[in-house]
Structure formats: C-alpha cells, structure tokens
Design a protein around this motif. Sequence first.
Motif, PDB file in Angstrom:
ATOM      1  N   HIS A   1       0.844  -1.203   0.000  1.00 31.51           N
ATOM      2  CA  HIS A   1       0.000   0.000   0.000  1.00 31.51           C
ATOM      3  C   HIS A   1       0.874   1.246   0.000  1.00 31.51           C
ATOM      4  CE1 HIS A   1       0.503  -0.974   4.381  1.00 31.51           C
ATOM      5  NE2 HIS A   1       0.906   0.291   4.378  1.00 31.51           N
TER       6      HIS A   1
ATOM      7  N   HIS B   1       0.866   5.525   1.406  1.00 30.36           N
ATOM      8  CA  HIS B   1       0.248   6.486   2.337  1.00 30.36           C
ATOM      9  C   HIS B   1       0.459   7.869   1.755  1.00 30.36           C
ATOM     10  CE1 HIS B   1       0.037   3.521   5.531  1.00 30.36           C
ATOM     11  NE2 HIS B   1       1.291   3.232   5.340  1.00 30.36           N
TER      12      HIS B   1
ATOM     13  N   LEU C   1      -4.917   4.372   4.162  1.00 31.08           N
ATOM     14  CA  LEU C   1      -3.878   3.925   3.234  1.00 31.08           C
ATOM     15  C   LEU C   1      -4.525   3.583   1.902  1.00 31.08           C
ATOM     16  CD1 LEU C   1      -4.426   0.624   3.328  1.00 31.08           C
ATOM     17  CD2 LEU C   1      -2.993   0.752   5.342  1.00 31.08           C
ATOM     18  N   ASP C   2      -3.700   3.554   0.872  1.00 31.65           N
ATOM     19  CA  ASP C   2      -4.180   3.267  -0.482  1.00 31.65           C
ATOM     20  C   ASP C   2      -3.628   1.909  -0.903  1.00 31.65           C
ATOM     21  OD1 ASP C   2      -5.287   5.992  -0.784  1.00 31.65           O
ATOM     22  OD2 ASP C   2      -3.168   6.540  -0.634  1.00 31.65           O
ATOM     23  N   PRO C   3      -4.496   0.875  -0.914  1.00 32.10           N
ATOM     24  CA  PRO C   3      -3.992  -0.469  -1.269  1.00 32.10           C
ATOM     25  C   PRO C   3      -3.507  -0.536  -2.713  1.00 32.10           C
ATOM     26  CG  PRO C   3      -6.241  -0.545  -0.372  1.00 32.10           C
ATOM     27  CD  PRO C   3      -5.929   0.901  -0.628  1.00 32.10           C
TER      28      PRO C   3
END
Length: 272
Positions: free
Chosen positions: A191, A193, A264-266
């Motif tokens: 991921h 951030h 968070l961005d997976p």
Amino acid sequence: MTVDLRYATGPETVETATTAQLRSRYLIENLFAPAEVRAAYTHEDRMVVAGAVPAGTTLALPPLDIVGTPGHLDRRELGVVNIGEPGEVLVDGTPHKLGALDGLYVGRGSDVAFTGDGACFYLVSAPADATHPVARFSRDTTEPVHIGDPATASARALYRYVWGGGHPSCRLQFGVTVVSDGSVWNTMPAHLHRRRTEVYLYTGLPHDARVLHILGRPGATRHLFVADRQAVIAPSWSVHAGAGTAPYAFVWAMAGENTDYGDLDPVAVADL
Ligand SMILES: O=C(O)C(=O)C[C@H](O)C(=O)CO
C-alpha cells in the motif's frame, strides 16, 4: 553529535538511481553502537530515527542541532521500541521497564534517558503540537492483529501500539510486526500512504540473512537488500514491503497528516 541527514526525494528519481544512490537516500545502516545515541533526520515529514544502546551507562536523548530546540522533545513526541534485552527508559526521572519488542510513547516536553546492559532502544520522533501522556505497551499483553496467509507465505502478527485507535498522539504512529514461522512477506499486498511517511526498522534477522525490501511507485519499483537493525525510509509515494531470507520482525513508524492507521491506499499485487 553527528546526524545522518536525508533530504526529501521525488518518485521520478528512483527509476534512474544507482543502487548506491538508493541506499544513500533511503537506507539507514548504522544506528546502533554501544554507549552511544545515533540519529538520522529525514526531511520527509521531519522524522528522526535513532538508536540508543546504553551498554551499562545511562544515555540521555540529546538535542539535535537540525531540530533546533534546547531539548529533543521540546516540540516533538517520541516512540521507543526495545529490540534488545530488557532495559529501562527514564521519562522525567521515572523508570519504565521495556522487555523485548515492548514499546513506549513519550509526549512533548519530557526529558528521556536510557539504561540497561543488553538493551537496544530504537527511537522515532516527530513534530508535536500538544502534549499526550506517557504510555507503555507490552508485546505480551497487546492483542495482535493477524494478517496474511501461510498459503501465500505472508502470515504475520501486527502489534499496534500507537495507531489512532488507542493512546493519543499528534502525528506519530508505531508498532511491531512479527512475520510467522514459514512466512516471508511483510506488507503484501502493498500500500501507499499519501498523507504520511513511514520508516521500517528490521530486527531479529540472523547476521547472514537479508530482507529484500521493495520501494518506489507501483509499476516502477526497485529493491534494497537490508540487514538486521537497518531502517528504510518510505516517502508518501513509495510502497514499502519485503520478503526475508530468514524469520524477522520489524518496527514500523509513521508521521503525517493524521493518526488513522486505516488511511492507506492499497495496491493490488498485479499493479506492482
Ligand atoms: O506487515 C504489515 O503489513 C505491516 O506491518 C504494515 C505496517 O503496519 C504498515 O505499513 C502500516 O501502514
């Protein structure tokens, strides 16, 4: 005291960097030495990472010229994890015992010192605009979050000490992840951030083992081979994940716009 200074970098530099350049920008190799406090300062979210190895002495957390205040924590908060044998952290003179992989949060404004013959303290500080109370986190009594799967060699236990859902902090989050026997991967799927910087410190690796740590933008990643007790900086645009050639654990610490662990961005494995 000399501080290892790291400037902020952009994602485009990663693809053309040599291995030596990548290591000098993102890898922090020599934080731990007997009877010393050693520190590195990154302009990424102005995090300080440091090692304090008392080796029978009492070591004070020193002020840093780059931080520019008389006391290290005058305008900062601190996370501590003991990666050695049991020792004590003195916060304004009060001792807090930390065993292996236990953690301590220290709020803005305190004086801190370290003791313990075999103790080895890993420290992370970040700017703070409020004062929160000191808190000790025992790995034995912290309920871990179990993630990953043995079938994909990614089973691990995540011990969250300061993460937005428990003890308060201004910007700092930290905890410890222990990779399960037979698994190798951390943080896979990976991921990003967008709103913070993260630093990993690998620990518990045999001296001849390494973690292959992945960094960079999805689709344009590079790797570093990381030894025991070495740290890696992950700017907001970089994935941070790794596979070990032997069992290991790592201390993760973040600082940025919020303290929401789930922000968070997976990144799907297929997009890496
Ligand atoms: O193994 C993991 O996955 C982690 O420990 C993830 C870290 O906690 C992290 O990257 C937090 O954003």
